[in-house]
Structures are given as structure tokens and as C-alpha cells.
Design a protein around this motif. Sequence first.
Motif, short mmCIF file in Angstrom:
data_model
loop_
_atom_site.label_atom_id
_atom_site.label_comp_id
_atom_site.label_asym_id
_atom_site.label_seq_id
_atom_site.Cartn_x
_atom_site.Cartn_y
_atom_site.Cartn_z
N VAL A 206 -3.31 -0.46 -3.47
CA VAL A 206 -2.36 -1.29 -2.72
C VAL A 206 -3.13 -2.30 -1.85
O VAL A 206 -2.70 -3.43 -1.64
N SER A 207 -4.32 -1.87 -1.39
CA SER A 207 -5.15 -2.75 -0.56
C SER A 207 -5.86 -3.83 -1.37
O SER A 207 -6.55 -4.67 -0.80
N ASP A 516 6.08 3.98 1.52
CA ASP A 516 6.12 2.81 2.41
C ASP A 516 5.13 1.75 1.93
O ASP A 516 5.45 0.56 1.86
N ALA A 517 3.93 2.21 1.60
CA ALA A 517 2.88 1.28 1.17
C ALA A 517 3.34 0.50 -0.06
O ALA A 517 3.06 -0.70 -0.18
N PHE A 518 4.05 1.18 -0.94
CA PHE A 518 4.49 0.55 -2.18
C PHE A 518 5.51 -0.57 -1.94
O PHE A 518 5.77 -1.37 -2.83
N LYS A 519 6.06 -0.62 -0.74
CA LYS A 519 7.03 -1.68 -0.44
C LYS A 519 6.35 -3.02 -0.20
O LYS A 519 7.00 -4.06 -0.14
N TYR A 520 5.03 -2.99 0.01
CA TYR A 520 4.34 -4.22 0.38
C TYR A 520 3.49 -4.78 -0.75
O TYR A 520 2.39 -5.27 -0.54
N GLY A 521 4.01 -4.68 -1.98
CA GLY A 521 3.27 -5.30 -3.08
C GLY A 521 2.22 -4.40 -3.68
O GLY A 521 1.02 -4.66 -3.55
N ALA A 522 2.66 -3.32 -4.34
CA ALA A 522 1.72 -2.44 -5.04
C ALA A 522 1.45 -3.00 -6.42
O ALA A 522 2.37 -3.35 -7.14
#
Lengths: 584, 584
Positions: A206-207, A516-522
Amino acid sequence: MYRNHTCGELRLADENKEVILSGWVQKVRKLGGGITFVDLRDRYGITQLAFYKDVNEDLYEEANKFGREWVLQVVGTVQERSSKNKNIPTGDIEIAPSKVIVLNSSETPPFTIEDETDGGDDIRMKYRYLDLRRNPVRKNLELRHKIAFETRAYLDKLNFMEVETPVLIGSTPEGARDFVVPSRMNPGEFYALPQSPQLFKQLLMVSGFDRYFQIVKCFRDEDLRADRQPEFTQIDCEMSFVEQEDVLQMFEGLTKHLFKVVKGIDIPDFPRITYADAMKYYGSDKPDTRFEMKFVELKDLTAGKDFVVFDSTEYVGAICAKGCAEYTRKQLDELTNFVKRPQIGAKGLVYVKCEADGTFKSSVDKFYGQEELAAWAKRCEAEAGDLILIICGETEKAQKQLSELRLEVGERLGLCDKNKFNCLWVIDFPLLEKDEELNRFFAKHHPFTSPHKEDIPLLDSDPATVRASAYDMVINGVEVGGGSVRIHNSELQEKMFEVLGFTKEKAQAQFGFLMDAFKYGAPPHAGLAFGLDRLVSLFAGLDSIRDCIAFPKNNSGRDVMIDAPSVIDDEQLKELQLVVNLKN
Amino acid sequence: MYRNHTCGELRLADENKEVILSGWVQKVRKLGGGITFVDLRDRYGITQLAFYKDVNEDLYEEANKFGREWVLQVVGTVQERSSKNKNIPTGDIEIAPSKVIVLNSSETPPFTIEDETDGGDDIRMKYRYLDLRRNPVRKNLELRHKIAFETRAYLDKLNFMEVETPVLIGSTPEGARDFVVPSRMNPGEFYALPQSPQLFKQLLMVSGFDRYFQIVKCFRDEDLRADRQPEFTQIDCEMSFVEQEDVLQMFEGLTKHLFKVVKGIDIPDFPRITYADAMKYYGSDKPDTRFEMKFVELKDLTAGKDFVVFDSTEYVGAICAKGCAEYTRKQLDELTNFVKRPQIGAKGLVYVKCEADGTFKSSVDKFYGQEELAAWAKRCEAEAGDLILIICGETEKAQKQLSELRLEVGERLGLCDKNKFNCLWVIDFPLLEKDEELNRFFAKHHPFTSPHKEDIPLLDSDPATVRASAYDMVINGVEVGGGSVRIHNSELQEKMFEVLGFTKEKAQAQFGFLMDAFKYGAPPHAGLAFGLDRLVSLFAGLDSIRDCIAFPKNNSGRDVMIDAPSVIDDEQLKELQLVVNLKN
């Protein structure tokens, strides 16, 4: 300066050089007649020290007092040996010492420190630091270093970044049992030790880290066996913007590279087999393909001849043992007893001998004539001299039993050569596994594994048949690596949790930060992890991963050398605000 | 295939190529007039996608809807830009997309993902996976990877073997507080997480491994600060048949190599300074030698002039701040207030200004005439325009205060350049440290550190003066590594435990296995450990080690992203036979 050469490097070309060596006394050989030879050992080899009474009487007398495993520093001159030893690289020379300093003496070791030792497992584990002095043990660790080093070099070249993920993380009730670590600064709360860096490596995708790896310790609080340790090491990898094919290619490349640089072996492209076929032909999701001996189904051919055992069963499967028609009664009984052992659990074993004269002899020839047996043999591609072995029962169980039999027969036929390596990919694992008792599905791999795209609709209608984009690398019947394409879409992930029977709250509590992380462009991503311990064992031809670990634990999770675990001070428990409350 | 190029590699030479890129939307720039530019970002760089309404109206309309951090796959043609951007390597080209697939959308990130962000520490830690998308943060981790990788390559070439030592070990009450791990299989007993692999690396030397290293996680349950984390990483090394000089040469070589390959800097041979001189000239065992400003003792020159403050004190020390004679009242007050801060604790600060006309102006010129002040200035090698700053008190305390002042003045004078690196060895540390309250000695380094050979007799007569064969590597005032020659002789080790006030039983219980091991031929050995986190921070010019750790913990030992530690299930506690008993 303690030394200017190692004990493994001096040759005839070094004759007359004055050298300094340091090492351990491997052996003192008093030949009599005023000659004593001392073998001096270090990690690099053995060099002979020659003490002649008529050259230096004092040194000669001193040398006769050296004991095994004393540590010496020797100043001397390289000279040609009169009686050469062709078995060691330094065998053409010896050292004529002019000065010897005893750096340390040694008590008599509890077992002999040689390639073949008289020490049993227990004593060698207690004195592991002495066991590690033995060549074969040290070589396993050198191999381990080399495999890890070459893995890093290969991946670094391909832009993989090694990122350290934390060891003190949160506990996740799914999967195996976690080791936990009480937090003094947060009383009543615990860290957990990672079973794998799964979540962190997905977060790194994700990063945008795109090509990650890590050679990393993982931990599982499980009951132990020969190939399990409470702490073990993974070569953990993850990639972004890739499909299954990219991952298979990448890590097949790494594996071939390791075989080439570490063992000098060229491995051909890995065959691929689906999970379904692996079960059908080998009864195992990690088939040993050093030899064929595939399963052949005979149910249809055996039906209707009044043999109730076959008629009333779901599955009748056979393997063909080449050249074993000559097996004696005793040998056949051994095989029957093998499959009847409780851990295998077959009810019996049927055989058909394909005799040299073209006839068939079988344990069931009361029911089946030569013609029927010939049809079985034909399907099994059995020839004169071969032995057909048949197991029947409920399909899954019988396949597993036949798989064990196949391996046993392969072993007896010498087909499990430790110097031969057969690699393959097992693909298309089922996504889910049903626990019939609890009437719920579990993730076969883990809850982040992506289903095959075309199988997604089946998640609702027929979850048990959904195939995962999951793959295992199997070498010689050992699962050395496994991984999957991950779900990178929040909705599909939520769907997956739903199928697994997670409430929204439970999913949020356990994996909320990942969702949550996946909501920001995974990005789309996939990965794989190798078991380094298993890989090294396989390369070294070892039966247990323990032998390639410097300081392993025993089956009770104890390190008998340092005697850990152990009780701790009350003061420490008090600080942690914990009380030990032993059941009786 | 998700991509055939990265976002950092296309150049004018690739003009007209059809390419596939994948990455994140860094920015959507709607220029108006039917032109929209989208910056697509991945780990390797940024490439401009150009959407022209008159070329493809549908795509243009779609692009206008893209949000920051969306994940796109783009098929398009490389073309020359009309308006080039010289600031980025891909600035000469843009992509004219023929097809765009939205791989994932994104919610609006909680802070801007750019080199300079508007996110505070707390929010960036909670969303660390987004913080890691930022160039400067990712670059720190790339640097970390490179340093670790080059370290391994360098040491491997020199025959060092990386050996993994266990993470689940036994608790040792000496030193910092251990993290402990309850053992389910051995109820009531605990493993400890290693503070360092010290004992194991020494055992490996006993095993004859001769050149060991490991890049390894270590753990300390201590209260946290900017440069401390509960888990941290060491480059841990040990060698056999070596003396202190061999170790210094070896790891000075490694350090120079790292500076060369990672930063392109040639570092000259490291100066060496004894602990005693470091304290005398810098008041610190880790002096920042990017600038001189050595301490000068003035006690003798200040005596007998009725200035009671100096006369009644043990130590009067000065530093010379070049070119600071012009300091205003306010600036001098700032310095005085600095040294009077509770954490520094000086009573006051005396100054002497060396005026341009050759006269001196001082805060103590009531007591000292021009002649005396001139003598001070001469000893300080102060010239016209310089400022002499003087602190007095009990020697050790005053030196520490003067050390803080020296660093503060160095900072103010811009002498602490982060791009300048001064390396040195601090040697000859005292072996022991006395705890006056408990009236016992503690090992300054650790109990296995060897005393200087010639100081061994002092262990009985005057333990406080015994020098250790211990050394620290200091760079820019940061202790990046430290180690020692170890005791390899059982009797000397027992003597050491005696001096440290260990009963035989206590020594045996805690370190028995090491002392036992030493009975079987321990070689002379010595080692060193680098703090990888500190080394990386230093190379990256960071103020906190936290910035070079992918997933660090905060000052309460919490990972705020995954919210660990946390409470665990009662079932888990029951299995461990533990009860949480919180104090109120």
C-alpha cells in the motif's frame, strides 16, 4: 598477531615459509621413536604439526602432553611431509614448530569431536557449542549463510528492498497460537510475536514499496515436531502490480539461481500441477516427484465381481511398483502392516503380481480372473515383473493412505535420492476449507488470499468450490514455499470476511487497520514466503530442520544448553502486574 | 501485465514507444482549455500523463475525475513535452494515454503525500503506510537496505559467516530489563528476548566459527527516548584469534567502505583517543569532533585572587568560541541560561571577551586584571575577537556541563554540519564503575570484557583504575558501535565475577553455560556491535532513529497504527496459566 595463516591453506608451494597458526588440537599421534604428530584444526582445515625429539626435545616433550581440543598458537616452518596424506588439501606439508603457546587447555569433551561422533542427540544438544565444532554441523550453517546471502544478492539486483518489520506486534486470534509478550509500560496488555509479517508486507505494498523482501524470524506456539521449531526463519517476499504468473516466474528464477550457485545444479522449468490433480495422482498437495508412480483409479474395473470390499467403497486406487513382482510374503506383509499403522489407518492392502510369464497373481484372485487382472495391469501400465498395490476406501482418506504407501515404496526402491531435486508448483488451491463440526469455512491459506476472478460469483452460491490464486513451491515432497495473490479491493475483502463468518466488528477489531489502509489506493499485489530452514535442510539433505539451526530447541520448546525457558524473579512479575497461577 | 516500465525510467529516447505504466495519482492539474495533466507516481519516479480534450474527449473527461492517490494502469505512447520540466528525470516526456484502467480509487488522505507534508507526527504515525509513500521517508528505508546489504557483502568477502542466534532465550537479570515471553509448554516459565546475542556469539567463538556476524533485532524494556526503541537492530560481530588492534582495523575498514559506497565519501584513518583524554578535552566519552574547541584547564591560573567561586572549587575549565567576542548581553545570557537548565545544572558561566584592541572584558574582571586574563587567553589560544567561556565545579560534573556548552556553541557557530563526518575510536574505557550507594562495582561494558593485561593485578588492589580492552566507535558525537576483547580464560572470568560481587552460585546460575563452555578450549576473541538504527540515522542526517524504522513505536512503546500492545483473550491467559493483576 595470533596467526598469519589458517589451518586450511598451506601447500607445498609454501615450503620453508615461517608461519603462525592458531587452532584446536584435533588429535595427538605419538608414533614412538621420538616422533609426535599433532593435528591442528580450525574452521578452514587441518594442518599437521611435527614434533621430532632429536630436533627439539623440549617441544617434543610438551607436545606429548597436549590434550584434545586444547587451543594452541604455533610458530614454525612449512616443510614437505615424508608420508603424504592425499585426503586433505594440506596433506603434502607439515609444520616444524619453533615455538608453541598454549592459549587454553581443555577438559575432555563429553563426546568425540569428529565427523562421526559417539555423542547422542541429548548430549550434543546440551553441549551444542562443541557439536558445532564438528565439520558436518558447521557445514550446514555455512550452507545456510550462503543461501541467505545469495538470496539477498539476487533480490537486491532485481530492485527488491529488504525492510525490517516489527517483532513486537498485536495478537491475531486467527491461525496458529501466538507467543505473547506482556507490556510493562501498558500493564494488562500484550504484544504478540509475528507468525509472519503478512500484514506488514501488505501495508508496504500500500505504501508503494512494490518489491519487498525480508529474511525474518517468525514464531508459532505450536506443539513441535522434527520439522517445526517455535522460532523459524522465512524468506518473505511481496510484489505490486503483478499477477500470479509474475510471482511464479520471479521465485522460480530465484530458486534455480540458488541451485546453480550453491549446488552447481541446473534445474529445468518447474512443472505445474493443480491441487486437484496433485490429490488425484499423488494423494498429496506436496507430491514428491523424484519418481512417477502416479495413482491409477480402478473403481470401474473392479465393480460387479462380488468383491464387497471394493464394491461398497468410494475409491479404489493403485500404484505400480516397478520390478517388485518378486516381493516375498514377508515383504508384502511389511507393506500391509505399514499402511495399517494407526497414523496411516488403512484397513488392508491388495496386491497384483505381474509374473514374468504374463500371468497375474493377486491377493484377490478369488474374485477376479486373469482377464480382469490384465485390464487393471494395462491401466496401470504395469509390465511383467511389476507389482500393483491397491488401496480402497473413502476417497480423500484412501488417497492419503496410498500417498504414504507410494512414498514408502519409493524409499524402498531407492527412488528418493537426496542428491536429485525435483521442483514443481502446485496451483489452484481451494480458497476455503469447511470445518464440518463448526459448520463454518476457514481460509485455506489466509483471509487475504484472492479467489480466481472467474470463481468470485461462487463465493455466494458454492463457496467450497472456489479456487484461490494460491500456489506452493514443492521440492522433493517438501513444501518449501507458498503464497498467493492478495485481495486489494475493500469490498471483496469484506465479502471474504463475511464468508469466513466474521462479524463486521470482529473483522474491524482484528484487521481494521489493513482494511482502512486499502481505502487509500491499494495496488494489486501478490507474494510468497519460503521456509528458509526447510530450504537449507533440503539443500543439505537433512532429515530435520534442527540440524541447520545453530541453537535449536527440543520438542518441549526448551533450549537445553542455556536451560531456557526458566522461572523469573517475583520482582519482574510484579512490574508486569502478572501472577503465575499453575493448575495442578 | 500491469506495467512494462516504471514511472521513473522513460526518456526522450523512448519517444513513440507504446508503454504500460501503473502507479498512484500524485496530482491532477486541470489547465483549462481542454488540457489536463496527471502526475503518476511510483517508487521510481513521476511520469506526466497528458489528456487533451481534442485528442480523446472520453479519456479527458475521465481524467478530470481522478483523485489524489488513485491507482491507475495506463496504456499510452511516449511523446515529447512542449513545456519541459528540468527538475525531474522524466521531465522531457509525457504519456499520451490510449487506455486507462482505475485499479483502485482512494479516499482523501489525512495529510498530503508530498516531500513536505502538512501532517503532524501523530497522524503520520497512525497512517504510517501513507507516510511511507513520501519520498524522504522511503529514501531513509532505501538507505537502510543499502547499508545492511553492503555490510553483508563486505563481511561475506572477508569470510564472516552470518549465523542466526535464537530470539527466545533465557532471562539475565544483569543489564537492562528483559522483555519476557511466557512458555505455554513449560507453565510458570518464561523465555526472554535478547538484549544482544552476546553469549551466543561468544559460544560461536568457542565453536570455532572465528568470524561471525549477524544483523539482528535486539530488545530492551526501557523507558523510551528519541534514540531508543523497544526493538532495535544491531550489526553484531565477533572474531577469534584477534587482538584489539585487529578488531579496530576490521571495523574501521567496514565503516570507511560504507561511507564510500553509500555516500561517496572518503574517510581518513580514524583518530584514537583514550577515555581519560575524551573526558579531559571534551567532557564526554562520545565527543563530537567535527570541531575542536577542546577544554582548557585554568584552575592554577585562577587561584589566589580572592575569587571564592574558583578558589573553592575542584575544576575550572574553559572553551574558546572563535569570533564570538561580539556576543551581546542577550546572547551571553542565553548561554548562561542554557547551562543553568536543570538537566545541565551549572551554577553559572564566566566569560572573557578578547577585544579587537587587545584588551579583555570579563564577567569576573573585579577579581582578575588584564594580565591574568591575558594569561588565560594565551593558554586557550584565544585571539582578538574570540570569546572564552568558563565553567567550574566538581570535576566530573563541570566537565559534563562544559561538554553540553561546547555542543551548544558548536551548533550556534554552525560547526555541526550534517554532511561532514568525523569518526574516531574511544579506547581504554574503565573496566568497572562503582555504585557508591550500593558500594559495589558494575561492569562498565559487560562482565565478559577483558581488562588490559598489565592492569590485571589491580583487580585486587585498586579495581576502579583497571582499564578495559574496550572501544567505542564515535561519529559526530554519536556512539555508533562498541565492543571489547573478551575474557577467554575461566579463572579470569571467575575473578571478574568475584569483583562484581557475584556469588559462585549466582554466576553459575546466570552464566554457567558460558563458563562451562570455556572449559573446553575457548580461543582468544573480541567483537563489536554497531547500532544499525543510529548508523542509518547518521548517514541520513536524521534527528531520531524513528525516521529510519519502517514501523516504529511511540514513547509509550505503542504501535499506534495497529494499536499494539492490546488485551488478549482470557482463553490465552488461561493456557499460559497467568493472571493479570493490575495495581490501581
